[in-house]
Motif scaffolding. Structure first.
Motif, short mmCIF file in Angstrom:
data_model
loop_
_atom_site.label_atom_id
_atom_site.label_comp_id
_atom_site.label_asym_id
_atom_site.label_seq_id
_atom_site.Cartn_x
_atom_site.Cartn_y
_atom_site.Cartn_z
N ALA A 19 0.99 -1.31 0.12
CA ALA A 19 0.02 0.06 -0.01
C ALA A 19 0.94 1.21 0.00
O ALA A 19 0.71 2.12 -0.80
N ALA A 20 2.18 1.30 0.83
CA ALA A 20 2.86 2.38 0.73
C ALA A 20 3.59 2.62 -0.56
O ALA A 20 3.67 3.63 -0.94
N ALA A 21 3.96 1.48 -1.17
CA ALA A 21 4.47 1.66 -2.55
C ALA A 21 3.57 2.00 -3.55
O ALA A 21 3.99 2.71 -4.52
N PHE A 22 2.23 1.54 -3.42
CA PHE A 22 1.40 2.13 -4.24
C PHE A 22 1.30 3.58 -4.11
O PHE A 22 1.19 4.51 -5.40
N PHE A 23 0.85 4.08 -3.00
CA PHE A 23 0.71 5.38 -2.74
C PHE A 23 1.84 6.26 -2.99
O PHE A 23 1.52 7.29 -3.78
N SER A 24 3.00 5.78 -2.92
CA SER A 24 4.40 6.50 -3.39
C SER A 24 4.25 6.61 -4.94
O SER A 24 4.73 7.59 -5.46
N MET A 25 3.87 5.51 -5.64
CA MET A 25 3.85 5.51 -7.11
C MET A 25 2.98 6.85 -7.68
O MET A 25 2.88 7.25 -8.50
N PHE A 26 1.71 6.72 -6.95
CA PHE A 26 0.70 7.68 -7.27
C PHE A 26 1.23 9.02 -6.90
O PHE A 26 0.96 9.91 -7.80
N LEU A 27 2.07 9.33 -6.03
CA LEU A 27 2.58 10.60 -5.85
C LEU A 27 3.60 10.91 -6.91
O LEU A 27 3.89 12.19 -7.46
N ILE A 28 4.38 9.80 -7.06
CA ILE A 28 5.57 10.14 -7.82
C ILE A 28 5.20 10.44 -9.38
O ILE A 28 5.86 11.17 -10.16
N VAL A 29 4.17 9.94 -9.90
CA VAL A 29 3.73 9.93 -11.27
C VAL A 29 3.49 11.31 -11.31
O VAL A 29 3.49 12.04 -12.62
N HIS A 30 2.99 12.32 -10.17
CA HIS A 30 2.63 13.70 -10.47
C HIS A 30 3.91 14.82 -10.44
O HIS A 30 3.86 15.79 -10.51
#
Length: 77
Positions: A19-30
């Motif tokens: 979940a933390a990796a998915f959330f960080s990927m969501f932030l990194i994409v932006h």
């Protein structure tokens, strides 16, 4: 905090990491596109694959295809 995290069951720790990796990927994409943000995205993606448990089969299939492709190129081209 680390001791509390390690006291959790194995599956729960993996779910939290995924979940933390998915959330960080969501932030990194932006973030703006550059080499550093792409490296972070790649690392977060690998972390999520590892936490979900499909990294090792994915790598085995990838290396099998690579080995097959190299064998084909050496023999027929």
């Amino acid at each position: 905090m680390y001791a509390k995290f390690m006291a959790l069951p194995f599956v729960t720790r993996r779910v939290i990491i995924a979940a933390a990796a998915f959330f960080s990927m969501f932030l990194i994409v932006h973030l703006p596109k550059n080499g550093f943000s792409e490296t972070l995205l790649f690392a977060a993606g690998l972390t999520m694959l590892w936490a979900v448990g499909i990294l090792i089969p994915f790598l085995k299939i990838l290396f099998f295809v690579l080995k097959w492709r190299l064998n084909y190129v050496v023999r027929f081209k």
